[in-house]
Structure formats: C-alpha cells, structure tokens
Scaffold this active site. Structure first.
Site, PDB file in Angstrom:
ATOM      1  N   ASP A 190      -3.283  -0.884  -9.302  1.00 44.09           N
ATOM      2  CA  ASP A 190      -3.425  -0.152  -9.845  1.00 44.09           C
ATOM      3  C   ASP A 190      -3.355   0.004 -11.435  1.00 44.09           C
ATOM      4  O   ASP A 190      -2.155  -0.116 -11.613  1.00 44.09           O
ATOM      5  CB  ASP A 190      -3.265   0.721  -9.183  1.00 44.09           C
ATOM      6  CG  ASP A 190      -4.065   2.785  -9.380  1.00 44.09           C
ATOM      7  OD1 ASP A 190      -5.085   2.101  -8.492  1.00 44.09           O
ATOM      8  OD2 ASP A 190      -3.762   3.730  -9.318  1.00 44.09           O
ATOM      9  N   LYS A 222      -6.541   2.121   2.517  1.00 48.01           N
ATOM     10  CA  LYS A 222      -7.166   1.221   2.101  1.00 48.01           C
ATOM     11  C   LYS A 222      -6.170  -0.191   2.537  1.00 48.01           C
ATOM     12  O   LYS A 222      -5.906  -1.189   3.734  1.00 48.01           O
ATOM     13  CB  LYS A 222      -8.280   0.852   1.892  1.00 48.01           C
ATOM     14  CG  LYS A 222      -9.235   1.486   1.279  1.00 48.01           C
ATOM     15  CD  LYS A 222     -10.714   1.677   0.758  1.00 48.01           C
ATOM     16  CE  LYS A 222     -11.902   2.986   1.734  1.00 48.01           C
ATOM     17  NZ  LYS A 222     -11.087   4.055   0.526  1.00 48.01           N
ATOM     18  N   CYS A 258      -8.490  -1.650  -6.404  1.00 49.08           N
ATOM     19  CA  CYS A 258      -7.936  -0.538  -7.005  1.00 49.08           C
ATOM     20  C   CYS A 258      -7.453   0.515  -5.842  1.00 49.08           C
ATOM     21  O   CYS A 258      -8.283   0.902  -4.973  1.00 49.08           O
ATOM     22  CB  CYS A 258      -9.413   0.084  -7.431  1.00 49.08           C
ATOM     23  SG  CYS A 258     -10.389  -0.405  -8.848  1.00 49.08           S
ATOM     24  N   ALA A 259      -5.882  -0.069  -5.674  1.00 45.81           N
ATOM     25  CA  ALA A 259      -5.758   0.412  -3.971  1.00 45.81           C
ATOM     26  C   ALA A 259      -5.396   1.781  -4.053  1.00 45.81           C
ATOM     27  O   ALA A 259      -4.756   1.725  -2.759  1.00 45.81           O
ATOM     28  CB  ALA A 259      -4.602  -0.872  -3.902  1.00 45.81           C
ATOM     29  N   PRO A 296      -4.702   5.208  -3.013  1.00 47.61           N
ATOM     30  CA  PRO A 296      -3.265   5.798  -2.745  1.00 47.61           C
ATOM     31  C   PRO A 296      -2.693   5.030  -1.496  1.00 47.61           C
ATOM     32  O   PRO A 296      -1.493   4.994  -1.326  1.00 47.61           O
ATOM     33  CB  PRO A 296      -3.652   7.258  -2.118  1.00 47.61           C
ATOM     34  CG  PRO A 296      -5.170   7.587  -1.061  1.00 47.61           C
ATOM     35  CD  PRO A 296      -5.880   6.960  -2.792  1.00 47.61           C
ATOM     36  N   GLY A 297      -3.659   3.804  -1.634  1.00 46.55           N
ATOM     37  CA  GLY A 297      -3.162   3.182  -0.386  1.00 46.55           C
ATOM     38  C   GLY A 297      -3.319   3.482   0.952  1.00 46.55           C
ATOM     39  O   GLY A 297      -2.418   2.414   2.097  1.00 46.55           O
ATOM     40  N   CYS A 318     -16.856   6.042  -2.805  1.00 48.72           N
ATOM     41  CA  CYS A 318     -17.105   7.814  -2.523  1.00 48.72           C
ATOM     42  C   CYS A 318     -18.897   7.742  -3.153  1.00 48.72           C
ATOM     43  O   CYS A 318     -18.267   9.221  -2.794  1.00 48.72           O
ATOM     44  CB  CYS A 318     -16.038   7.805  -2.746  1.00 48.72           C
ATOM     45  SG  CYS A 318     -14.119   7.558  -2.113  1.00 48.72           S
ATOM     46  N   ASP A 328      -5.142  -3.246 -16.056  1.00 47.77           N
ATOM     47  CA  ASP A 328      -6.866  -2.821 -15.228  1.00 47.77           C
ATOM     48  C   ASP A 328      -7.351  -3.958 -14.381  1.00 47.77           C
ATOM     49  O   ASP A 328      -7.155  -4.549 -14.956  1.00 47.77           O
ATOM     50  CB  ASP A 328      -7.474  -2.732 -16.666  1.00 47.77           C
ATOM     51  CG  ASP A 328      -8.785  -2.118 -17.197  1.00 47.77           C
ATOM     52  OD1 ASP A 328      -9.259  -2.324 -16.476  1.00 47.77           O
ATOM     53  OD2 ASP A 328      -9.281  -1.516 -17.782  1.00 47.77           O
ATOM     54  N   ASP A 380     -12.689  -1.147  -4.048  1.00 44.24           N
ATOM     55  CA  ASP A 380     -13.004  -0.252  -4.025  1.00 44.24           C
ATOM     56  C   ASP A 380     -12.499   0.511  -5.187  1.00 44.24           C
ATOM     57  O   ASP A 380     -11.950   1.530  -5.807  1.00 44.24           O
ATOM     58  CB  ASP A 380     -12.043   1.040  -2.437  1.00 44.24           C
ATOM     59  CG  ASP A 380     -12.656   1.911  -2.671  1.00 44.24           C
ATOM     60  OD1 ASP A 380     -13.367   2.007  -1.799  1.00 44.24           O
ATOM     61  OD2 ASP A 380     -11.417   2.512  -2.371  1.00 44.24           O
TER      62      ASP A 380
END
Length: 398
Positions: A285, A233, A227-228, A230-231, A390, A314, A337
């Site tokens: 993503d 990580k 789940c990358a 906004p990028g 988070c 997915d 993440d």
C-alpha cells in the site's frame, strides 16, 4: 474576493475593498448600542407567539419509516451519465428497469462474512451459524403464521452464500435490537464479536469477496496485492493459499509421510511452522499509515501471518524483486484492486449521492491504467491477474 481571485486586476481589488469598508458602519456609533435592546425585546414575544403554531414544525419532521427503510436518494449527474450507458445501449431494456436499478441502490446493504477455513474453530463457527439459521427460519415461520402479512419474514436473514463452497460465506442480516436483546440470538452476537477478534470471522461485503474467488490462489503461489489496505482481500488470499497448501502438503512439512499426513490433518490447523515451498502474499500500500492498519488486520490471523510480507510503495512503480542469482522474481497471482470513485458502494455510503461526479473517474483513469500495466509486467507467463474496482463506471473498468 481578493483571496479567491489572486489574479484579479489590482484596480478591481481596490474597488472591492473600498466598497467593503465604505459599507461598514463607523466604530463609534451610538446607534449600535441602542439597536441591541430594541431588537432583543420584540424578539421574545414573537418566539412565544410562534411557538403555538405547530404546523410548520410538523412539516419538517421526517415521516415514520419501518426498520431498514430510508429516503430514496437520486442524483441528476448520476442519471445523466449512467442512464445513456445502460438504457440506450440495451443493457437495461426500459425505464422501468432503470427505476428498479435506482431502487436497488437505495436499499440498505446486508451484512455478510466469510470464515477462515484454516482456523482452529472454523467448524465450530460454521456449525453454530447453521444452528442459528434453523432458529431464524423457525422464528420467521411462526411470525408468518401469526400474521396475515409476510413482512416479518424480511426481518431475519441468516443463510450461507450459495456461490461460496463449504458454506464458508454467510449473510447475517439481523437487526441489532434482536441480536442484543433477544435471548435466542444474543449468544450469536457474542459469538460474532469473539471470533472476529480471533480472525475466524471476517466481515466483508459479498461483492468484495468475488475478486479473490476469481483469482484462484493455488498451493505454493507467489501472490501480490498491489493496493492491499485495509487488508480484507489480503486475508482472503492468505486463507486460500494456506488451505491449498494444507490440502496438498499438510502445511508443507516434508518430514511427515503421506500416511501420517492423513492421520494428523485434523490436528494441523493453527500451525505456524511453514516451509519456503508454500509461497507468500506480498501486501502493498502506498500509505504508511494504512499499511499499519493492514498489518493489524492480518495479525489477527496467527496461523496465516508467516505467509505475509508487507511493503509500502506506489503501485504504479512497484519495484522488481530479484533472486540471489540476479533473476527477476515473477508472481503467479496478482490482485489490482485499484483506487476508484467508489460509486458501487452507494448502498453502504449514501452520502456519495450528493458528491458524485464523472470528473472523479476521469481523474483516476490514468493512475488505474498505470497500476494495471505494472501488474501485468510483474506477472509470470501463464499467471492470473484480477483487476477490480468499487465503481460501475466504464471509464474506470473498460
């Protein structure tokens, strides 16, 4: 009522509509034309008379706050869910610690960043931040000496993150007024903007840097960020991979001998010719629109871009990748993440206080678990997978 309750009985709907039209005045009523001037004439002197009464307006004004302060926010639903989990289980010893915990969630979040270690001007940026750190410490000491109160020392925070090696992570929490107007710190503001656009500086929360730091990406690893977007990580994983390759192979150029590698290492930063042995990072993503933002974020890192691959699937059903021989390709490092309720970002997003509900965690739990199980299925034996959110909820993390 009819729209909000489509399953309501027909007779009750008709009664509700009938009462609405019965309560409505007739269209051709002369009273409506006379009421408008009668209501508007006494309204004006009332406003003039009330304008002299200032105490009600003064009560609505917010109290004056010092820089960095904001009103204390709480949530009854948040307290009812987390207080039993923390106080009654012994993780927080007393109610006083609970109040300290809530006070901490109400403090503004400091600004942090990390430096791309393989960037050409990484050493230059690090040296500049060290110089500004000394200037900030000197300014705070002068302010403390000039005043009996030590409040001025809290204004400027410029220090390296103690847990990140080689001073690659920094806390730069300086008021915008100082950055933009102070002649000593205005060049720092310009430096941050310039090198953020270049990809040398990456603005990111300190706690968000931890998952990739724990992942420990090594040379030649095949990595997957499920789940990358906004990028941030993903860029951190790419920089770790490139740095590990740089230390082991001198960027994977087999034609360079070990003696030449030592001689050329100071000049190899910024190269874009990679070998297949250096591994890769697949950034995935589910959203095509967010994938576009992801590509733009990684494109800032010109020296790391060839190591990245982008997909839009997915994450719960991420497809298996097979080699030309038909064997399934496994990953050495996987980062999950996952999507979450984000109540761990209350310091950055105070609006979540009024929106918080335990329902969000319960709705996301099955999807989060599915992503984690799919990641474990794609992981190589002996590989590492990090699951992170988070959120602070045990429903989402435990």
């Amino acid at each position: 009522i009819w729209v909000a309750n489509p399953c309501q009985h027909r007779s009750s709907r008709v009664r509700a509509m009938g009462s609405f039209f019965a309560a409505s005045p007739p269209e051709e009523t002369p009273v409506l034309q006379q009421e408008e001037p009668q209501q508007s004439q006494p309204a004006k002197p009332k406003k003039k008379n009330n304008a002299k009464d200032q105490p009600p307006q003064q009560k609505q004004k917010p109290p004056a706050r010092t820089d960095g302060e904001r009103p204390r926010r709480t949530s009854g639903a948040f307290d009812a869910f987390y207080k039993p989990n923390l106080v009654e289980t012994g993780l927080i010893q007393a109610d006083a610690e609970w109040e300290c915990f809530i006070d901490c969630l109400n403090r503004p979040l400091p600004s942090t960043l990390w430096i791309t270690p393989t960037a050409k001007d990484a050493d230059e940026v690090r040296s500049a931040l060290q110089a500004y750190q000394r200037a900030a410490e000197s300014l705070c000491m002068d302010a403390a000496a000039a005043s009996k109160d030590g409040d001025e020392q809290k204004v400027l925070q410029l220090r390296p993150l103690s847990w990140m090696p080689d001073e690659l992570g920094w806390c730069v929490d300086i008021p915008k007024a100082v950055l933009r107007k102070d002649k000593d710190f205005k060049p720092l503001h310009e430096l941050l903007i310039e090198h953020t656009a270049k990809g040398t500086i990456n603005r990111m929360e300190e706690v968000s840097m931890l998952p990739v730091a724990v992942l420990s990406v090594g040379a030649g690893h095949r990595c997957l960020d499920m789940c990358a977007s906004p990028g941030n990580k993903t860029a951190q994983m790419l920089s770790q991979l490139a740095l590990a390759n740089f230390k082991k192979w001198g960027r994977g150029l087999e034609s360079i001998s070990s003696a030449e590698v030592k001689r050329c290492q100071p000049f190899l930063r910024g190269r874009i010719d990679y070998s297949a042995q250096e591994g890769c990072v697949i950034a995935n993503d589910i959203s095509v629109e967010r994938s576009g933002m992801l590509v733009h974020q990684i494109a800032r890192h010109q020296s790391l871009y060839p190591l990245a691959m982008f997909t839009s699937h997915d994450a719960r059903y991420f497809p298996s990748i097979r080699s030309p021989d038909g064997l399934e390709v496994k990953f050495d490092r996987i980062l999950c993440d996952v999507m979450c309720s984000s109540d761990g970002t209350l310091r950055k997003s105070p609006h979540l206080w009024r929106e918080w509900s335990p329902k969000t965690s319960l709705e996301l739990h099955s999807d989060q678990l599915a992503v984690a199980l799919r990641g474990a299925r794609l992981l190589k034996v002996g590989g590492h997978m990090v699951y992170s959110t988070c959120s602070m909820s045990p429903v989402e993390n435990e």
